[in-house]
Motif scaffolding. Sequence first.
Motif, PDB file in Angstrom:
ATOM      1  N   THR A 264      -5.477   9.778  19.102  1.00  0.00           N
ATOM      2  CA  THR A 264      -4.937   9.763  17.695  1.00  0.00           C
ATOM      3  C   THR A 264      -6.914   9.459  17.443  1.00  0.00           C
ATOM      4  OG1 THR A 264      -2.981   9.785  17.705  1.00  0.00           O
ATOM      5  CG2 THR A 264      -4.040   8.629  16.351  1.00  0.00           C
ATOM      6  N   PRO A 265      -7.485   9.720  16.441  1.00  0.00           N
ATOM      7  CA  PRO A 265      -8.825   8.441  16.508  1.00  0.00           C
ATOM      8  C   PRO A 265      -8.541   7.605  15.272  1.00  0.00           C
ATOM      9  CG  PRO A 265      -8.982  10.614  15.429  1.00  0.00           C
ATOM     10  CD  PRO A 265      -7.436  10.899  15.879  1.00  0.00           C
ATOM     11  N   LEU A 266      -9.013   6.866  16.348  1.00  0.00           N
ATOM     12  CA  LEU A 266      -8.892   5.033  15.600  1.00  0.00           C
ATOM     13  C   LEU A 266      -9.904   4.732  14.311  1.00  0.00           C
ATOM     14  CD1 LEU A 266      -7.455   2.726  14.447  1.00  0.00           C
ATOM     15  CD2 LEU A 266      -8.541   1.487  16.760  1.00  0.00           C
ATOM     16  N   GLU A 267      -9.644   5.403  12.910  1.00  0.00           N
ATOM     17  CA  GLU A 267     -11.725   5.370  12.118  1.00  0.00           C
ATOM     18  C   GLU A 267     -11.644   3.631  11.036  1.00  0.00           C
ATOM     19  OE1 GLU A 267     -11.510   8.497   9.399  1.00  0.00           O
ATOM     20  OE2 GLU A 267     -11.017  10.423  11.075  1.00  0.00           O
ATOM     21  N   LEU A 268     -12.829   3.455  11.353  1.00  0.00           N
ATOM     22  CA  LEU A 268     -13.078   2.093  11.228  1.00  0.00           C
ATOM     23  C   LEU A 268     -13.952   2.583   9.678  1.00  0.00           C
ATOM     24  CD1 LEU A 268     -12.738  -1.306  11.821  1.00  0.00           C
ATOM     25  CD2 LEU A 268     -14.982  -1.235  12.480  1.00  0.00           C
ATOM     26  N   ARG A 269     -13.218   1.897   8.724  1.00  0.00           N
ATOM     27  CA  ARG A 269     -13.374   2.257   7.446  1.00  0.00           C
ATOM     28  C   ARG A 269     -14.327   0.795   6.907  1.00  0.00           C
ATOM     29  NH1 ARG A 269     -11.008   7.283   4.381  1.00  0.00           N
ATOM     30  NH2 ARG A 269     -11.117   9.256   6.187  1.00  0.00           N
ATOM     31  N   ARG A 270     -14.933   0.509   6.039  1.00  0.00           N
ATOM     32  CA  ARG A 270     -14.960  -0.595   5.423  1.00  0.00           C
ATOM     33  C   ARG A 270     -15.411   0.235   3.874  1.00  0.00           C
ATOM     34  NH1 ARG A 270     -21.422  -3.430   4.452  1.00  0.00           N
ATOM     35  NH2 ARG A 270     -20.706  -4.484   2.735  1.00  0.00           N
ATOM     36  N   ILE A 271     -14.571  -1.308   3.080  1.00  0.00           N
ATOM     37  CA  ILE A 271     -14.549  -0.819   1.706  1.00  0.00           C
ATOM     38  C   ILE A 271     -14.169  -1.449   0.683  1.00  0.00           C
ATOM     39  CG2 ILE A 271     -12.104  -0.149  -0.126  1.00  0.00           C
ATOM     40  CD1 ILE A 271     -11.356   1.940   2.126  1.00  0.00           C
ATOM     41  N   ASP A 272     -15.071  -1.899   0.099  1.00  0.00           N
ATOM     42  CA  ASP A 272     -15.247  -3.654  -0.580  1.00  0.00           C
ATOM     43  C   ASP A 272     -13.923  -3.551  -1.801  1.00  0.00           C
ATOM     44  OD1 ASP A 272     -18.546  -4.368   0.424  1.00  0.00           O
ATOM     45  OD2 ASP A 272     -19.360  -2.493  -0.712  1.00  0.00           O
ATOM     46  N   ASP A 273     -13.178  -3.966  -1.113  1.00  0.00           N
ATOM     47  CA  ASP A 273     -12.004  -4.489  -1.940  1.00  0.00           C
ATOM     48  C   ASP A 273     -11.404  -5.375  -1.322  1.00  0.00           C
ATOM     49  OD1 ASP A 273     -10.354  -3.013  -4.347  1.00  0.00           O
ATOM     50  OD2 ASP A 273      -8.990  -3.384  -1.812  1.00  0.00           O
ATOM     51  N   ARG A 274     -10.569  -5.759  -1.697  1.00  0.00           N
ATOM     52  CA  ARG A 274      -9.943  -7.400  -1.201  1.00  0.00           C
ATOM     53  C   ARG A 274      -8.897  -6.766  -0.825  1.00  0.00           C
ATOM     54  NH1 ARG A 274      -8.884 -10.332   1.412  1.00  0.00           N
ATOM     55  NH2 ARG A 274      -8.585 -12.505   1.226  1.00  0.00           N
ATOM     56  N   THR A 275      -8.238  -6.018  -0.123  1.00  0.00           N
ATOM     57  CA  THR A 275      -7.258  -5.176   0.402  1.00  0.00           C
ATOM     58  C   THR A 275      -8.006  -4.291   1.548  1.00  0.00           C
ATOM     59  OG1 THR A 275      -6.247  -3.653  -0.700  1.00  0.00           O
ATOM     60  CG2 THR A 275      -5.448  -6.113  -0.762  1.00  0.00           C
ATOM     61  N   ALA A 276      -9.201  -4.125   1.126  1.00  0.00           N
ATOM     62  CA  ALA A 276     -10.285  -2.965   2.119  1.00  0.00           C
ATOM     63  C   ALA A 276      -9.542  -1.303   1.593  1.00  0.00           C
ATOM     64  CB  ALA A 276     -10.186  -2.893   3.463  1.00  0.00           C
ATOM     65  N   GLY A 277      -9.523  -0.978   0.488  1.00  0.00           N
ATOM     66  CA  GLY A 277      -8.177   0.165   0.570  1.00  0.00           C
ATOM     67  C   GLY A 277      -7.169   0.220   0.563  1.00  0.00           C
ATOM     68  N   LEU A 278      -6.379  -0.955   1.177  1.00  0.00           N
ATOM     69  CA  LEU A 278      -5.473  -0.560   1.628  1.00  0.00           C
ATOM     70  C   LEU A 278      -3.936  -0.348   0.619  1.00  0.00           C
ATOM     71  CD1 LEU A 278      -3.236  -0.652   4.117  1.00  0.00           C
ATOM     72  CD2 LEU A 278      -2.902  -2.772   4.233  1.00  0.00           C
ATOM     73  N   THR A 279      -3.609  -1.016  -0.700  1.00  0.00           N
ATOM     74  CA  THR A 279      -3.015  -0.748  -1.731  1.00  0.00           C
ATOM     75  C   THR A 279      -3.526   0.247  -2.944  1.00  0.00           C
ATOM     76  OG1 THR A 279      -4.279  -2.295  -2.770  1.00  0.00           O
ATOM     77  CG2 THR A 279      -2.988  -3.246  -2.141  1.00  0.00           C
ATOM     78  N   ARG A 280      -4.646   1.023  -2.444  1.00  0.00           N
ATOM     79  CA  ARG A 280      -4.689   1.905  -2.832  1.00  0.00           C
ATOM     80  C   ARG A 280      -4.764   3.751  -2.387  1.00  0.00           C
ATOM     81  NH1 ARG A 280      -9.776  -0.405  -4.536  1.00  0.00           N
ATOM     82  NH2 ARG A 280     -11.185   1.122  -3.165  1.00  0.00           N
ATOM     83  N   GLY A 281      -4.369   3.359  -0.966  1.00  0.00           N
ATOM     84  CA  GLY A 281      -3.764   4.007  -0.230  1.00  0.00           C
ATOM     85  C   GLY A 281      -5.373   4.620   0.639  1.00  0.00           C
TER      86      GLY A 281
ATOM     87  N   LEU B 180      -3.984  -8.516   9.986  1.00  0.00           N
ATOM     88  CA  LEU B 180      -3.809  -7.421  10.147  1.00  0.00           C
ATOM     89  C   LEU B 180      -2.966  -7.202   9.403  1.00  0.00           C
ATOM     90  CD1 LEU B 180      -4.440  -4.460  11.511  1.00  0.00           C
ATOM     91  CD2 LEU B 180      -2.740  -5.468  13.178  1.00  0.00           C
ATOM     92  N   ALA B 181      -3.605  -6.515   8.167  1.00  0.00           N
ATOM     93  CA  ALA B 181      -2.296  -6.179   6.861  1.00  0.00           C
ATOM     94  C   ALA B 181      -1.449  -4.137   7.084  1.00  0.00           C
ATOM     95  CB  ALA B 181      -2.841  -6.750   5.579  1.00  0.00           C
ATOM     96  N   ARG B 182      -0.667  -4.295   7.134  1.00  0.00           N
ATOM     97  CA  ARG B 182       0.188  -2.814   6.320  1.00  0.00           C
ATOM     98  C   ARG B 182       0.928  -2.163   5.200  1.00  0.00           C
ATOM     99  NH1 ARG B 182       2.302  -4.938  10.821  1.00  0.00           N
ATOM    100  NH2 ARG B 182       3.977  -4.543  10.992  1.00  0.00           N
ATOM    101  N   ARG B 183       1.183  -1.440   5.204  1.00  0.00           N
ATOM    102  CA  ARG B 183       1.733  -1.601   3.519  1.00  0.00           C
ATOM    103  C   ARG B 183       3.460  -1.486   4.049  1.00  0.00           C
ATOM    104  NH1 ARG B 183      -1.576   1.535   2.389  1.00  0.00           N
ATOM    105  NH2 ARG B 183      -0.828   3.812   3.195  1.00  0.00           N
TER     106      ARG B 183
END
Length: 298
Positions: free
Chosen positions: A129-146, A271-274
Amino acid sequence: MSIGRSGQSTGRGIEVRHLRAFLAVADEGNVTRAAARLRLTQPAVSRTLAALEQHLGVRLVDRSTHHLALTPEGVVFRDKAAAAVAAFDEALDSGGLHHWPLRLGHAWSAFGPYTTPLLRRWQERYPRTPLELRRIDDRTAGLTRGEVDAALLRGPVEAPGLVTEVLYEEDRVAAVAADGPLADRAALHLTDLAGETVVLNTVSGTTTIALWPPSARPAATLTVANTDDWLTAIAAGRGVGVSAASTADMHPHSGVTYRPLVGAPPVPVLLARRDAPGHPALPKLVALAREVVGRGGG
């Protein structure tokens, strides 16, 4: 609906291939890249996605921009689709099939000093199960946008529909121009910065003007949209900045000097998740993150 080993349904309705196509589009943000990933043609992926949306009666992907984005309904459905595909693969062959990647977002500095230990231990324990680290310039790092399944965030997060856990706290540091007079100081106080222009990352940063007491707030601010622009402005002498301590290690810059900031409150690392079932490997990520912090990264 009966599903065969190939992932095809034996009756009418949604097949696993529809879910795989949707997940690929959601991950890549582009039908062409999704098609290459699935080794299909672009029209085939577009037709499959359209068929899925027609069956569900909702629009899952916003096609109004070049970079496709999930609709709110698409964000919710992605969690369900990822769980369904993972369960399907596991049921067929628990020892050999590729697991869907677990996407971990961050706006900057990732997991600070614990980043490398987390990635290494994950690879050792869960290599399928690859763990992909992604930098996203957003207050929730892209979490709320899926765009990611979980995110490492700093500071309080008020977005609805998220579950957060504080893993540790970081001290704050001041960032100043390396050739400026403040760089000669061993440590700085908030009041030392009050006479300077403060550079604020208003998109994903945690520092606001409210960090200073009302009687000693900086007279001027300069807003930027990401960490790179924040560093560039400080190095150019356009202002000073305040950030979490891990920024000094994760984002060194020849034109920027970091100094401890005395008297400023620490920054919680979350650590945040939906608040949804989500990726089936999320509980393992939460447990490992706690373990890495508990062991001090060693």
